[in-house]
Motif scaffolding. Sequence first.
Motif, short mmCIF file in Angstrom:
data_model
loop_
_atom_site.label_atom_id
_atom_site.label_comp_id
_atom_site.label_asym_id
_atom_site.label_seq_id
_atom_site.Cartn_x
_atom_site.Cartn_y
_atom_site.Cartn_z
N VAL A 207 0.84 -1.21 0.00
CA VAL A 207 0.00 0.00 0.00
C VAL A 207 0.87 1.25 0.00
CG1 VAL A 207 -1.81 1.27 1.21
CG2 VAL A 207 -1.83 -1.24 1.21
N ALA A 208 0.55 2.18 -0.90
CA ALA A 208 1.24 3.47 -0.94
C ALA A 208 0.88 4.28 0.29
CB ALA A 208 0.86 4.22 -2.20
N ARG A 209 1.81 5.12 0.71
CA ARG A 209 1.54 6.02 1.84
C ARG A 209 1.01 7.34 1.30
NH1 ARG A 209 2.49 6.43 7.13
NH2 ARG A 209 2.74 8.51 8.04
N MET A 210 -0.14 7.76 1.84
CA MET A 210 -0.75 9.00 1.40
C MET A 210 -0.06 10.19 2.06
SD MET A 210 -2.82 7.30 -0.40
CE MET A 210 -3.70 8.67 -1.19
N ALA A 211 0.07 11.29 1.31
CA ALA A 211 0.69 12.52 1.82
C ALA A 211 -0.21 13.70 1.52
CB ALA A 211 2.06 12.73 1.18
N VAL A 212 -0.31 14.61 2.46
CA VAL A 212 -1.16 15.80 2.31
C VAL A 212 -0.37 16.88 1.58
CG1 VAL A 212 -2.46 17.57 3.53
CG2 VAL A 212 -2.43 15.22 4.40
N GLY A 213 -0.85 17.27 0.41
CA GLY A 213 -0.20 18.31 -0.37
C GLY A 213 -0.59 19.70 0.11
N ASP A 375 -17.97 4.54 -18.45
CA ASP A 375 -18.64 5.36 -19.45
C ASP A 375 -19.11 4.44 -20.57
OD1 ASP A 375 -19.29 7.32 -21.54
OD2 ASP A 375 -18.34 8.74 -20.18
N PRO A 376 -20.33 3.89 -20.45
CA PRO A 376 -20.78 2.87 -21.41
C PRO A 376 -20.78 3.33 -22.86
CG PRO A 376 -22.19 2.87 -19.47
CD PRO A 376 -21.30 4.07 -19.35
N ALA A 377 -21.20 4.57 -23.13
CA ALA A 377 -21.25 5.02 -24.52
C ALA A 377 -19.86 5.07 -25.14
CB ALA A 377 -21.91 6.40 -24.60
N ALA A 378 -18.86 5.39 -24.35
CA ALA A 378 -17.48 5.43 -24.83
C ALA A 378 -16.78 4.09 -24.69
CB ALA A 378 -16.70 6.49 -24.07
N GLY A 379 -17.43 3.13 -24.01
CA GLY A 379 -16.81 1.82 -23.80
C GLY A 379 -15.64 1.85 -22.84
N ILE A 380 -15.65 2.78 -21.87
CA ILE A 380 -14.47 3.07 -21.05
C ILE A 380 -14.69 2.70 -19.58
CG2 ILE A 380 -13.09 4.97 -20.08
CD1 ILE A 380 -12.34 4.33 -22.95
N GLY A 381 -13.67 2.05 -19.00
CA GLY A 381 -13.49 1.96 -17.56
C GLY A 381 -12.22 2.70 -17.21
N PHE A 382 -12.26 3.58 -16.22
CA PHE A 382 -11.17 4.55 -15.98
C PHE A 382 -10.84 4.59 -14.50
CE2 PHE A 382 -9.63 8.69 -14.70
CZ PHE A 382 -8.81 9.13 -15.73
N ALA A 383 -9.54 4.72 -14.18
CA ALA A 383 -9.13 4.96 -12.80
C ALA A 383 -7.81 5.71 -12.77
CB ALA A 383 -9.01 3.67 -12.02
N PHE A 384 -7.78 6.77 -11.99
CA PHE A 384 -6.55 7.52 -11.70
C PHE A 384 -6.41 7.57 -10.19
CE2 PHE A 384 -4.64 11.56 -10.32
CZ PHE A 384 -3.39 11.49 -10.93
N LEU A 385 -5.26 7.14 -9.68
CA LEU A 385 -5.00 7.17 -8.24
C LEU A 385 -3.68 7.87 -7.98
CD1 LEU A 385 -5.90 3.49 -7.22
CD2 LEU A 385 -7.36 5.52 -7.08
N THR A 386 -3.63 8.62 -6.89
CA THR A 386 -2.39 9.29 -6.50
C THR A 386 -2.30 9.35 -4.98
OG1 THR A 386 -1.13 11.35 -6.61
CG2 THR A 386 -3.52 11.56 -6.66
N ASN A 387 -1.07 9.31 -4.48
CA ASN A 387 -0.88 9.43 -3.03
C ASN A 387 -0.53 10.85 -2.62
OD1 ASN A 387 1.71 9.53 -4.07
ND2 ASN A 387 2.58 8.04 -2.65
N ARG A 388 -0.48 11.78 -3.57
CA ARG A 388 -0.23 13.20 -3.25
C ARG A 388 -1.59 13.88 -3.24
NH1 ARG A 388 3.69 16.17 -0.69
NH2 ARG A 388 3.84 18.28 -1.53
N MET A 389 -2.16 14.07 -2.06
CA MET A 389 -3.53 14.53 -1.93
C MET A 389 -3.60 16.06 -2.03
SD MET A 389 -4.78 12.03 1.15
CE MET A 389 -6.48 12.66 1.11
N GLU A 390 -4.33 16.53 -3.03
CA GLU A 390 -4.53 17.96 -3.23
C GLU A 390 -6.03 18.27 -3.19
OE1 GLU A 390 -2.17 19.97 -3.05
OE2 GLU A 390 -0.35 18.95 -3.71
N ALA A 391 -6.35 19.55 -3.26
CA ALA A 391 -7.74 19.99 -3.16
C ALA A 391 -7.95 21.19 -4.07
CB ALA A 391 -8.09 20.34 -1.72
N GLY A 392 -9.17 21.72 -4.02
CA GLY A 392 -9.47 22.91 -4.80
C GLY A 392 -9.44 22.62 -6.28
N ASP A 393 -8.75 23.44 -7.03
CA ASP A 393 -8.69 23.29 -8.49
C ASP A 393 -7.60 22.30 -8.86
OD1 ASP A 393 -9.25 23.69 -11.15
OD2 ASP A 393 -7.95 25.43 -11.33
#
Length: 428
Positions: A207-213, A375-393
């Motif tokens: 397991v990756a260690r999460m960090a608060v950005g 996204d069934p119409a696009a035929g897509i399963g998607f996942a992006f994961l990161t341990n550098r936690m950011e917020a806002g924009d």
Amino acid sequence: MSVAVEGTVSAGFEPVAAAFREAFDGEPDMGAALAIVRRGRPVVDLWGGVADVRTGRRWERDTLSVIFSCSKGLMSILAARLVQAGKLDYDALVTTYWPEFGEAGKGGTRVADLLSHRAGLPAPREPIPRGALADWDRIVAQLARQEPLWPPGTAYAYHPITHGWLIGEVVRRVTGLSAGEAFRRYVAEPAGAECWIGLPPAHLPRVARMAVGPSLAALTALQEAEARAAGGTDWPGIAMTLDGALPRELVGPRDHARDEVGSDVGAVADGEGFNDPAVQVAEVPGAGGIASARALATIWSSTFSAARSGHGPLLSEETIRQATAVRSEGEPFFPTPPPWPRWGAGFQLDSAARRYVTPTGFGHDGAGGQVAFADPAAGIGFAFLTNRMEAGDDRRATRIVDALRRIVTGTVVDTVPGIPHDEGAKSI
């Protein structure tokens, strides 16, 4: 210093790989993974960066990560599977399955209200201490007897942590299995995916260690200051922390960026929140799922497309139609500035707050920048994961989805027919 990105990308999807690399700009201590499955075939499988900044451990092909509220999307798939099997009814009263839940004026609450953040129970009225996160019976009994913050079904507000226990207890009553075991049996195993709600201890070293950005640190400091200045009860803050069980950022310790906004770093113990192995092995289905990006993309693809395990689609077209009907939208009970999300039966739907590839997309994002969807119409399963936690924009995942949309549809936000042919994958 550039971050080495490893993995494979199919021909035609190179702009997505470029957007993934750009996510590391200015973030040398970040780790991340991106996986995209198109109509049952992996077309992007990338990873890079640092899984644990303390040790320098690299993010590897088999690195796992806490997925935070992407867990709610998984529980929503599980609920939809049970509806499809005739074991559960979105429109049934919760008391049909969980009689004790009818206390304190909650007797009219429906299963769909739990899923669509309309239950009136986003935060506990009684604090939940850190040591109780793994005490399922204690927490669900507390929620069952609690008076709601508004009449259930009349308004919505995001239930960041309690959501998982609420629908998870219904799952337990219906199946006789814990939420994590039911998820394994009905979702993860049929999809052939390494994904857990309640991680087996043997997998903890992966397991990756999460960090608060910096942006998340600044936001939570501002929220805490505003809550103190306003006085009264900070229900949104309590909803995130359970009034004792979790830090507002969900993980600890806070990194040095926290010092810059004047908070006491020393007040947060090493391994707090979802960095705590004891929490990672507990079943906390509102935010405690753990997976690889590859596993998440596979599961979301499997909702509408045959899984690589040989299992058929997890959900029928009719089940998806029911599960993605809009149930909550507009301004929430606790006022927040727009854009506001839209919710189906637990699924986060396409909206100005979270765009997918086409308007048919459904999934869930998670604290700090995690995004996973189908996204069934696009035929897509998607996942992006990161341990550098950011917020806002935080545009990291958004830029990747934008690049994918341009490839798949040729537009920025609208959908048109046509997906490029797969010419095979190449290493990068």
